[in-house]
Design a protein around this motif. Structure first.
Motif, PDB file in Angstrom:
ATOM      1  N   LEU A  78       0.106  -0.497 -21.836  1.00  9.79           N
ATOM      2  CA  LEU A  78      -0.942  -0.036 -20.834  1.00  9.79           C
ATOM      3  C   LEU A  78      -0.546   0.342 -19.457  1.00  9.79           C
ATOM      4  CD1 LEU A  78      -4.056   0.787 -20.529  1.00  9.79           C
ATOM      5  CD2 LEU A  78      -4.548  -1.621 -20.363  1.00  9.79           C
ATOM      6  N   VAL A  79      -0.694   1.489 -18.806  1.00  9.44           N
ATOM      7  CA  VAL A  79      -0.440   1.690 -17.756  1.00  9.44           C
ATOM      8  C   VAL A  79      -1.665   1.887 -16.966  1.00  9.44           C
ATOM      9  CG1 VAL A  79       0.617   3.662 -15.935  1.00  9.44           C
ATOM     10  CG2 VAL A  79       1.610   3.304 -18.430  1.00  9.44           C
ATOM     11  N   ILE A  80      -1.839   1.033 -15.932  1.00 11.10           N
ATOM     12  CA  ILE A  80      -3.234   1.317 -15.014  1.00 11.10           C
ATOM     13  C   ILE A  80      -2.681   1.637 -13.648  1.00 11.10           C
ATOM     14  CG2 ILE A  80      -4.836  -0.435 -14.212  1.00 11.10           C
ATOM     15  CD1 ILE A  80      -4.213  -2.315 -16.218  1.00 11.10           C
ATOM     16  N   SER A  81      -3.799   2.607 -13.215  1.00 10.75           N
ATOM     17  CA  SER A  81      -3.705   2.964 -11.801  1.00 10.75           C
ATOM     18  C   SER A  81      -4.934   2.608 -11.059  1.00 10.75           C
ATOM     19  CB  SER A  81      -3.315   4.499 -11.550  1.00 10.75           C
ATOM     20  OG  SER A  81      -3.407   4.894 -10.406  1.00 10.75           O
ATOM     21  N   ARG A 185      -0.168   0.145  -9.185  1.00 10.77           N
ATOM     22  CA  ARG A 185       0.319   0.701 -10.491  1.00 10.77           C
ATOM     23  C   ARG A 185       0.911  -0.443 -11.266  1.00 10.77           C
ATOM     24  NH1 ARG A 185       3.041   5.711 -10.810  1.00 10.77           N
ATOM     25  NH2 ARG A 185       2.003   6.213  -9.118  1.00 10.77           N
ATOM     26  N   TYR A 186       0.360  -0.327 -12.387  1.00 11.99           N
ATOM     27  CA  TYR A 186       1.001  -1.433 -13.465  1.00 11.99           C
ATOM     28  C   TYR A 186       1.275  -1.207 -14.652  1.00 11.99           C
ATOM     29  CZ  TYR A 186      -1.112  -5.118 -10.341  1.00 11.99           C
ATOM     30  OH  TYR A 186      -1.184  -5.990  -8.834  1.00 11.99           O
ATOM     31  N   VAL A 187       2.219  -1.817 -15.292  1.00 13.64           N
ATOM     32  CA  VAL A 187       2.392  -1.518 -16.559  1.00 13.64           C
ATOM     33  C   VAL A 187       2.289  -2.978 -17.476  1.00 13.64           C
ATOM     34  CG1 VAL A 187       4.155  -0.884 -18.580  1.00 13.64           C
ATOM     35  CG2 VAL A 187       4.184   0.478 -16.474  1.00 13.64           C
ATOM     36  N   VAL A 188       1.430  -2.913 -18.347  1.00 18.54           N
ATOM     37  CA  VAL A 188       1.257  -4.327 -19.130  1.00 18.54           C
ATOM     38  C   VAL A 188       1.741  -4.235 -20.528  1.00 18.54           C
ATOM     39  CG1 VAL A 188      -0.733  -5.757 -19.789  1.00 18.54           C
ATOM     40  CG2 VAL A 188      -0.948  -4.448 -17.912  1.00 18.54           C
ATOM     41  N   GLY A 189       2.430  -5.184 -21.097  1.00 16.45           N
ATOM     42  CA  GLY A 189       2.915  -5.405 -22.339  1.00 16.45           C
ATOM     43  C   GLY A 189       1.799  -5.620 -23.197  1.00 16.45           C
ATOM     44  N   GLN A 190       2.291  -5.584 -24.702  1.00 20.44           N
ATOM     45  CA  GLN A 190       1.141  -5.656 -25.517  1.00 20.44           C
ATOM     46  C   GLN A 190       0.689  -7.277 -25.470  1.00 20.44           C
ATOM     47  OE1 GLN A 190       2.874  -3.232 -29.089  1.00 20.44           O
ATOM     48  NE2 GLN A 190       0.635  -3.347 -29.317  1.00 20.44           N
ATOM     49  N   TYR A 196       5.727  -4.191 -14.919  1.00 12.76           N
ATOM     50  CA  TYR A 196       5.928  -3.696 -13.735  1.00 12.76           C
ATOM     51  C   TYR A 196       4.548  -3.662 -12.853  1.00 12.76           C
ATOM     52  CZ  TYR A 196       6.288   0.607 -10.973  1.00 12.76           C
ATOM     53  OH  TYR A 196       6.384   1.591  -9.832  1.00 12.76           O
ATOM     54  N   ALA A 197       4.981  -3.593 -11.488  1.00 10.54           N
ATOM     55  CA  ALA A 197       3.814  -3.921 -10.592  1.00 10.54           C
ATOM     56  C   ALA A 197       4.280  -3.291  -9.332  1.00 10.54           C
ATOM     57  CB  ALA A 197       3.539  -5.309 -10.201  1.00 10.54           C
ATOM     58  N   GLU A 198       3.362  -2.276  -8.808  1.00 12.04           N
ATOM     59  CA  GLU A 198       3.988  -1.864  -7.542  1.00 12.04           C
ATOM     60  C   GLU A 198       2.644  -1.725  -6.678  1.00 12.04           C
ATOM     61  OE1 GLU A 198       5.492  -0.160  -4.242  1.00 12.04           O
ATOM     62  OE2 GLU A 198       6.415  -0.915  -6.052  1.00 12.04           O
ATOM     63  N   VAL A 199       2.385  -2.573  -5.435  1.00 13.33           N
ATOM     64  CA  VAL A 199       1.286  -2.679  -5.142  1.00 13.33           C
ATOM     65  C   VAL A 199       1.512  -2.142  -3.403  1.00 13.33           C
ATOM     66  CG1 VAL A 199      -0.556  -4.034  -3.863  1.00 13.33           C
ATOM     67  CG2 VAL A 199       0.061  -4.483  -6.304  1.00 13.33           C
ATOM     68  N   ASN A 200       0.893  -1.276  -2.709  1.00 11.33           N
ATOM     69  CA  ASN A 200       1.202  -0.875  -1.353  1.00 11.33           C
ATOM     70  C   ASN A 200      -0.007  -0.799  -0.460  1.00 11.33           C
ATOM     71  OD1 ASN A 200       2.291   0.100   1.064  1.00 11.33           O
ATOM     72  ND2 ASN A 200       4.038   1.192  -0.234  1.00 11.33           N
ATOM     73  N   PRO A 201      -0.054  -1.631   0.361  1.00 14.24           N
ATOM     74  CA  PRO A 201      -1.240  -1.701   1.322  1.00 14.24           C
ATOM     75  C   PRO A 201      -1.260  -0.312   2.319  1.00 14.24           C
ATOM     76  CG  PRO A 201       0.448  -3.199   2.338  1.00 14.24           C
ATOM     77  CD  PRO A 201       1.043  -2.668   0.999  1.00 14.24           C
ATOM     78  N   ASP A 202      -0.349   0.550   2.370  1.00 10.87           N
ATOM     79  CA  ASP A 202      -0.261   1.897   2.899  1.00 10.87           C
ATOM     80  C   ASP A 202      -0.805   2.639   1.798  1.00 10.87           C
ATOM     81  OD1 ASP A 202       0.336   4.248   4.072  1.00 10.87           O
ATOM     82  OD2 ASP A 202       2.203   3.729   4.766  1.00 10.87           O
ATOM     83  N   MET A 212       7.958   4.010 -13.856  1.00 10.35           N
ATOM     84  CA  MET A 212       7.378   3.069 -14.917  1.00 10.35           C
ATOM     85  C   MET A 212       8.094   3.108 -16.175  1.00 10.35           C
ATOM     86  SD  MET A 212       3.363   3.219 -14.058  1.00 10.35           S
ATOM     87  CE  MET A 212       3.278   4.866 -14.054  1.00 10.35           C
ATOM     88  N   LEU A 213       8.731   4.192 -16.400  1.00 11.31           N
ATOM     89  CA  LEU A 213       9.422   4.496 -17.773  1.00 11.31           C
ATOM     90  C   LEU A 213      10.348   3.589 -18.187  1.00 11.31           C
ATOM     91  CD1 LEU A 213       9.880   8.637 -17.346  1.00 11.31           C
ATOM     92  CD2 LEU A 213       8.157   7.270 -18.692  1.00 11.31           C
ATOM     93  N   PRO A 214      11.257   2.879 -17.348  1.00 14.95           N
ATOM     94  CA  PRO A 214      12.058   1.745 -17.893  1.00 14.95           C
ATOM     95  C   PRO A 214      11.392   0.541 -18.265  1.00 14.95           C
ATOM     96  CG  PRO A 214      13.095   2.554 -15.834  1.00 14.95           C
ATOM     97  CD  PRO A 214      11.604   3.265 -15.876  1.00 14.95           C
ATOM     98  N   ALA A 215      10.227   0.395 -17.883  1.00 11.43           N
ATOM     99  CA  ALA A 215       9.554  -0.788 -18.136  1.00 11.43           C
ATOM    100  C   ALA A 215       8.736  -0.401 -19.666  1.00 11.43           C
ATOM    101  CB  ALA A 215       8.415  -1.195 -17.225  1.00 11.43           C
TER     102      ALA A 215
END
Length: 225
Positions: A78-81, A185-190, A196-202, A212-215
């Protein structure tokens, strides 16, 4: 052009006060102050990261149908934005970029959702205006965002600025609180593990969808094995 290049071009025009924006320097200074303070708070470092377990959630889509993360993960990763709202041009450009990458995500067996505090009516508007084919789920009070460590409260001076700009978050969100999620943005495995996680306060900085493709490929390989 990359997503970040598009965001940078928009930001340059916006902050230069070019038509149709015509934004005074004082507004830009206030926005910069709020971003700098959020960065300095260290909030992003406290958000969930790769290796953590993603909280399960069940939220309504714009058509008032319940969508469960458990059900989506039963089908694949699952990809979450986390999406601030239809009023945010940076977020809308991100949705469009994610839509462009959606075929690649689906080819790897992944589902894609955006999560926003805005009302269903505003999510329907977002879907329509950005021509996206994935759901924007309504997160009342930013509760799911809080579970991921993303919710923050706007400082009073930024609330005053938003009000002066007719950017009425309580009306957009159907919620009297002035809170938002940090863009993430997150990638969650089954198995529920965040891959994968990317959080930016900017809010003007966003990762590329391709990041996210490698994850997702690792997740697909794990399932195949």
């Amino acid at each position: 052009m990359t997503l970040q290049a598009k965001l940078d071009a928009f930001k340059a025009d916006f902050e230069a006060g070019k038509p149709p924006y015509n934004v005074p320097p004082s507004v830009i200074e206030t926005m910069h102050r709020a971003t700098a303070e959020l960065i300095a708070s260290g909030a992003a470092a406290r958000a969930l990261r790769a290796g953590d377990t993603a909280p399960a959630f069940t939220l309504y889509d714009p058509d008032h149908q319940l969508v469960s993360s458990t059900d989506l993960l039963a089908k694949g990763p699952l990809v979450i934005s986390f999406y601030r709202g239809v009023w945010c041009p940076y977020c809308n450009m991100e949705l469009q970029a994610l839509q462009g990458a959606l075929p690649e995500f689906e080819a790897l067996g992944a589902s894609l959702v955006a999560i926003s505090p805005q009302t269903a009516a505003n999510s329907r508007k977002s879907v329509r205006q950005n021509s996206i084919g994935f759901p924007i789920l309504s997160d009342p009070h930013n509760d799911v965002a809080a579970a991921f460590g993303l919710r923050f409260e706007l400082p009073d001076y930024l609330v005053d600025l938003y009000k002066s700009l007719k950017n009425d978050l309580p009306a957009f969100n159907g919620d009297p609180s002035w809170t938002l999620p940090m863009p993430a943005r997150y990638v969650v495995g089954q198995d529920g593990t965040i891959l994968y996680a990317e959080v930016n306060p900017d809010y003007t900085r966003r990762p590329e969808p391709e990041d996210m493709l490698p994850a997702l490929r690792r997740a697909a390989t794990t399932v195949a094995a």
